[in-house]
Design a protein around this motif. Sequence first.
Motif, PDB file in Angstrom:
ATOM      1  N   HIS A 198      38.170  47.573  47.217  1.00  0.00           N
ATOM      2  CA  HIS A 198      38.710  46.187  46.654  1.00  0.00           C
ATOM      3  C   HIS A 198      38.582  46.149  45.289  1.00  0.00           C
ATOM      4  O   HIS A 198      37.957  47.118  44.505  1.00  0.00           O
ATOM      5  CB  HIS A 198      38.267  45.245  47.431  1.00  0.00           C
ATOM      6  CG  HIS A 198      38.081  45.176  49.009  1.00  0.00           C
ATOM      7  ND1 HIS A 198      39.308  45.510  49.628  1.00  0.00           N
ATOM      8  CD2 HIS A 198      37.181  45.437  49.821  1.00  0.00           C
ATOM      9  CE1 HIS A 198      39.047  45.355  51.009  1.00  0.00           C
ATOM     10  NE2 HIS A 198      37.825  45.393  51.139  1.00  0.00           N
ATOM     11  N   ALA A 199      39.289  45.210  44.820  1.00  0.00           N
ATOM     12  CA  ALA A 199      38.966  44.757  43.341  1.00  0.00           C
ATOM     13  C   ALA A 199      37.704  44.657  42.839  1.00  0.00           C
ATOM     14  O   ALA A 199      36.964  43.969  43.615  1.00  0.00           O
ATOM     15  CB  ALA A 199      39.772  43.707  42.842  1.00  0.00           C
ATOM     16  N   GLU A 200      37.037  45.427  41.933  1.00  0.00           N
ATOM     17  CA  GLU A 200      35.491  45.157  41.127  1.00  0.00           C
ATOM     18  C   GLU A 200      35.847  44.110  40.082  1.00  0.00           C
ATOM     19  O   GLU A 200      36.363  44.478  39.256  1.00  0.00           O
ATOM     20  CB  GLU A 200      35.288  46.531  40.994  1.00  0.00           C
ATOM     21  CG  GLU A 200      35.423  47.726  41.830  1.00  0.00           C
ATOM     22  CD  GLU A 200      34.267  47.792  42.935  1.00  0.00           C
ATOM     23  OE1 GLU A 200      33.161  47.433  42.439  1.00  0.00           O
ATOM     24  OE2 GLU A 200      34.233  48.229  43.950  1.00  0.00           O
ATOM     25  N   VAL A 201      34.927  43.381  40.064  1.00  0.00           N
ATOM     26  CA  VAL A 201      34.587  42.498  39.382  1.00  0.00           C
ATOM     27  C   VAL A 201      33.297  42.198  38.543  1.00  0.00           C
ATOM     28  O   VAL A 201      32.334  42.449  39.443  1.00  0.00           O
ATOM     29  CB  VAL A 201      35.242  40.801  39.880  1.00  0.00           C
ATOM     30  CG1 VAL A 201      34.759  39.870  38.690  1.00  0.00           C
ATOM     31  CG2 VAL A 201      36.318  40.889  40.416  1.00  0.00           C
ATOM     32  N   PRO A 228      40.356  40.195  48.753  1.00  0.00           N
ATOM     33  CA  PRO A 228      38.766  40.468  48.858  1.00  0.00           C
ATOM     34  C   PRO A 228      38.343  40.989  47.569  1.00  0.00           C
ATOM     35  O   PRO A 228      39.321  41.653  46.705  1.00  0.00           O
ATOM     36  CB  PRO A 228      38.511  41.345  49.948  1.00  0.00           C
ATOM     37  CG  PRO A 228      39.825  42.093  49.997  1.00  0.00           C
ATOM     38  CD  PRO A 228      41.137  41.208  49.833  1.00  0.00           C
ATOM     39  N   ALA A 229      37.336  40.845  47.005  1.00  0.00           N
ATOM     40  CA  ALA A 229      36.752  41.325  45.838  1.00  0.00           C
ATOM     41  C   ALA A 229      35.177  41.683  46.032  1.00  0.00           C
ATOM     42  O   ALA A 229      34.607  41.231  46.906  1.00  0.00           O
ATOM     43  CB  ALA A 229      36.940  40.240  44.634  1.00  0.00           C
ATOM     44  N   GLY A 266      39.418  36.954  54.388  1.00  0.00           N
ATOM     45  CA  GLY A 266      40.310  37.810  55.156  1.00  0.00           C
ATOM     46  C   GLY A 266      39.646  38.487  56.388  1.00  0.00           C
ATOM     47  O   GLY A 266      38.163  38.048  56.677  1.00  0.00           O
ATOM     48  N   PRO A 267      40.181  39.271  56.925  1.00  0.00           N
ATOM     49  CA  PRO A 267      39.375  39.829  58.139  1.00  0.00           C
ATOM     50  C   PRO A 267      38.068  40.707  58.095  1.00  0.00           C
ATOM     51  O   PRO A 267      37.786  41.614  57.024  1.00  0.00           O
ATOM     52  CB  PRO A 267      40.243  40.962  58.875  1.00  0.00           C
ATOM     53  CG  PRO A 267      41.305  41.241  57.923  1.00  0.00           C
ATOM     54  CD  PRO A 267      41.409  40.247  56.846  1.00  0.00           C
ATOM     55  N   PRO A 321      42.268  49.698  56.788  1.00  0.00           N
ATOM     56  CA  PRO A 321      43.197  48.580  55.885  1.00  0.00           C
ATOM     57  C   PRO A 321      43.158  47.405  56.438  1.00  0.00           C
ATOM     58  O   PRO A 321      42.914  46.274  55.653  1.00  0.00           O
ATOM     59  CB  PRO A 321      44.487  49.236  55.806  1.00  0.00           C
ATOM     60  CG  PRO A 321      44.488  50.862  56.237  1.00  0.00           C
ATOM     61  CD  PRO A 321      43.342  50.806  57.038  1.00  0.00           C
ATOM     62  N   ASP A 322      43.011  47.139  57.895  1.00  0.00           N
ATOM     63  CA  ASP A 322      43.225  45.727  58.118  1.00  0.00           C
ATOM     64  C   ASP A 322      41.967  45.043  58.204  1.00  0.00           C
ATOM     65  O   ASP A 322      41.913  43.581  58.820  1.00  0.00           O
ATOM     66  CB  ASP A 322      43.813  45.737  59.751  1.00  0.00           C
ATOM     67  CG  ASP A 322      45.165  46.353  59.744  1.00  0.00           C
ATOM     68  OD1 ASP A 322      45.906  46.119  58.723  1.00  0.00           O
ATOM     69  OD2 ASP A 322      45.956  46.687  60.743  1.00  0.00           O
TER      70      ASP A 322
END
Length: 513
Positions: A70-73, A92-93, A200-201, A254-255
């Motif tokens: 996922h995106a890394e912050v 998601p992050a 999300g899930p 992925p889900d």
Amino acid sequence: MEVGATAAAKISPWPAKVWADAPGITFEAGAANGTFKAAIAKDAPVGPHLIRVYNADGTSSPHVFVVGRHAEVLEREPNDDARKAQPIDALPAIVNGRLEKPGDVDSFSVQVEAGRWIVGELQCRRLGAPIDPALHLLDPDGNEVAFNHDTFGLDPLIACRAVRPGRYVVQVVGFDYPPSTNVRFAGSKAAVYRLLLTTGPYARYAFPAGLKRGQKAALQIGGWNLGESGTRTSVEFDAIGLPAHLPFKLLTVPDIDNSLPIALGDCPERSFDADEYEPGKPRDVKPPVTLNGRLAHAGETHRYRFMALKGRQYHFAPAPFLSDLPVRPALVLEDAHGAAIARGEGAEAGDAAAIEWTAPADGTYTLAVSDLYHEGGDESVYRIEMRPVTPDYRATRAADALKLEAGKSAPLKVTIAREGGFAAPVEAVLTGLPAGVTATTSGATIAGELTLTLAAAPGAAPANVPLRVLAVAADPDDPRPRVATFALAPDSLVPACDTIWLTVVPRPPATQP
């Protein structure tokens, strides 16, 4: 992708290099001491890995490095005050942060729709951070609506359904570990964390919680924001072709926004879900077998009836990878009249609940499975291995690294733990030795320990290499090779290291008289 990484301490001499346990993960040293640029290939395996920082003088201990999807912050200060929380705009992050000083509080805000579950999972102690972390969730009015301190060992998990839409704030805090008399928020340069935030899930558990290697099966996944029901969905899991030594595999699809460990076993599997439970009626099973069940209601006890042979030793134990779930397994072995003859229970998640028992006579016996505190629910999933003890062994070592000077030697001890009357002699070999280095043993041993002696020739070149220590039974028909592992922290995302690091340094110059 490329990301910056910083070591928690100065490294001398600089620059240093980094070894990773999987392909597609590389590091390049920066100009400033302790800084690196990490490059993650698209096909790099997702999940936790071990890395080592090393230079000509030696290596660090193994450290956990996680490849996410996922995106890394990066956390930005100041964010101690919930009113100045750092906004996380896309979910998601994964938030990469650090509680860098005593009293530090890190706050992050997310927009949540009404009816959605907001989930936060923290990896902190599991990364080796020297604190005991906690998570707080505040609603749009600043009221605390969720708090968690310990779920994955000491690492917390929060999940809360948003009653109304708005800006919710997740706060990360930590306390001294080991605990001290001074109760305050703790922090240090080493107090790093990764925080998964999602609406999300998210998968909390699977039923069954694992399967036999070489099989493929549909698993029922429970959690939040899943499928049409919001709480459950079905996922196909493939355990075909996995290595024999692998105790679990991460379910990563992925889900679903997180990865879930699925236990792997070698016994035949039996699964009994909640709707198959009949109070007072035992289920007939035949060891060896792995039992998958769910204590769906408070006070439930599941019984499994089996035949045992006189003098045969049996092993009953829950899967260790379910220790983050609320069930506290209590195992009771009963004779044909229902009298308890052996017990095993775990007072806390992850505590041992195993029974090792030798049958006093041929006959029918029953294994009763319950929760120690008589609780139950959808998440109270268990997985119990029931098998006769067969002769076998495992190999471990106490050292994770060796430093060897050219022209000298050093010992490496390997511990052999035997079970079930395994009596074959065991010897050890090293794979991956650099040129100029040899390893010898005194031969196969039937004792609990053997010693490898590593020797570097006087002209051996400097080297920094990972090696594997392989134990082998001295039986050409059944060698049973076992990699000697080094145990890391029990709450680590990677509990053991299967390589040992060897550093060869040149002989120091002779001093002039």
